[in-house]
Design an enzyme around this catalytic site. Structure first.
Site, PDB file in Angstrom:
ATOM      1  N   ASP A 161       9.015   1.762 -19.234  1.00  0.00           N
ATOM      2  CA  ASP A 161       7.699   2.645 -19.212  1.00  0.00           C
ATOM      3  C   ASP A 161       7.815   3.639 -17.734  1.00  0.00           C
ATOM      4  OD1 ASP A 161       5.481   3.576 -20.176  1.00  0.00           O
ATOM      5  OD2 ASP A 161       4.056   2.127 -19.229  1.00  0.00           O
ATOM      6  N   TYR A 199       0.748  -1.324  -0.104  1.00  0.00           N
ATOM      7  CA  TYR A 199      -0.016   0.005  -0.104  1.00  0.00           C
ATOM      8  C   TYR A 199       0.906   1.244   0.066  1.00  0.00           C
ATOM      9  CZ  TYR A 199      -3.152   3.648   2.034  1.00  0.00           C
ATOM     10  OH  TYR A 199      -3.767   4.750   1.951  1.00  0.00           O
ATOM     11  N   ALA A 200       0.790   2.099  -0.856  1.00  0.00           N
ATOM     12  CA  ALA A 200       1.330   3.558  -0.916  1.00  0.00           C
ATOM     13  C   ALA A 200       0.370   4.522  -0.764  1.00  0.00           C
ATOM     14  CB  ALA A 200       1.799   3.505  -2.372  1.00  0.00           C
TER      15      ALA A 200
END
Ligand code: AMP
Length: 293
Positions: free
Chosen positions: A153, A109-110
């Protein structure tokens, strides 16, 4: 990759972890909390793993949408690569499971959300903040390249911010595990180097170019080769049409670093370990890798 081989959040090396190693994840292992966001193929929820109380982000992807968009292979590759990476600036993928209709990814979880939104809010970052993020990314990419993983990316939409304010690379959808030079066309044009828009062979130095683009965007608020038409962006990238506008005011040291990363000849780009030694990074980046506002 076997699900059973994945470690449970915060249970690594504990005897409890060993006891559960053979067990597969199911949805009932989690309490589902608030939605954190919406992606192209599904939703992301805050969740708590019941046994350990560990907070995670649960990404729920619909198989039908993955199949329609022909991205199952890409997802498989993303899961295989990301689940094997362990670095403070790379979002952990703890494991995955699926049912008839959905695939679930168990992610770190950020807590501070998307870097993209922060950049929109501030318009552009201070040199201190930009340098701290560029150094964190250089560290993470050195780690990836050491494992023969090219990200390909790197852009603001793929970066999240952790609880302490540390940057996390979150999306490995276009990454490759490679020992060879690649020729595949992928990614959003704005961040791609000349050799990728021209579909010639490329290697890990594509990530140095993207880091240069990102460093510019952190400091100016827009990517360097932006243009109204796709064809103009293409032309500007191929010609390395790099311009530094007078505003916002950016130091010549920062411009020097950007110019050394945005070099057409890929072998001439400043290697990542030299990026970390560049005076602009040394003078501005917080050694803790944490930006405190
Ligand atoms: P995605 O499908 O990866 O584009 O995720 C959709 C949105 O969910 C993102 O734009 C973030 O706002 C949020 N999100 C995704 N993963 C996480 C995470 N690990 N921690 C916090 N928020 C996340």
């Amino acid at each position: 990759m076997a699900i059973a081989a994945e470690t449970r959040p915060q249970e690594k090396d504990s005897s409890e972890a060993k006891a559960h190693e053979k067990r597969r994840w199911i949805l009932d292992d989690f309490d589902i909390g608030k939605p954190l966001g919406r992606g192209k193929f599904g939703h992301v929820y805050l969740a708590r793993e019941k046994r350990s109380n560990h907070i995670v982000a649960l990404k729920v992807l619909f198989k039908s949408q993955l199949q329609q968009s022909l991205v199952q292979h890409q997802l498989r590759r993303e899961v295989e690569i990301q689940s094997h990476l362990r670095h403070p600036n790379i979002l952990r993928l703890y494991g995955y499971f699926y049912d008839q209709k959905r695939v679930y990814l168990i992610l770190e979880y950020a807590a501070k959300g998307e870097l993209y939104k922060e950049l929109q809010k501030c318009k552009y970052f201070s040199e201190r903040r930009a340098a701290t993020y560029v150094a964190s990314l250089a560290h993470a990419l050195i780690y990836c390249h050491g494992k023969h993983v090219i990200h390909r990316d790197i852009k603001p939409e793929n970066l999240l911010i952790g609880t302490q304010g540390e940057l996390k690379i979150a999306d490995f959808g276009w990454s490759v595990h490679t020992f060879n030079r690649r020729r595949t066309m992928c990614g959003t044009l704005d961040y791609l180097p000349p050799e990728m828009v021209e579909s010639v062979e490329h290697d890990a130095s594509v990530d140095i170019w993207s880091l240069g683009v990102l460093c510019y965007e952190f400091l100016y608020g827009v990517p360097p080769f932006e243009a109204k038409e796709h064809s103009d962006t293409y032309r500007r990238i191929v010609q390395v049409d790099l311009k530094f506008p007078p505003k916002p005011l950016v130091s010549s040291a920062a411009k020097d670093l950007i110019s050394q990363m945005l070099v057409k000849e890929s072998s001439q780009r400043l290697p990542l370990h030299k990026v970390l030694e560049h005076p602009w990074i040394v003078q501005n980046a917080d050694p803790s890798g944490i930006y405190r506002s």
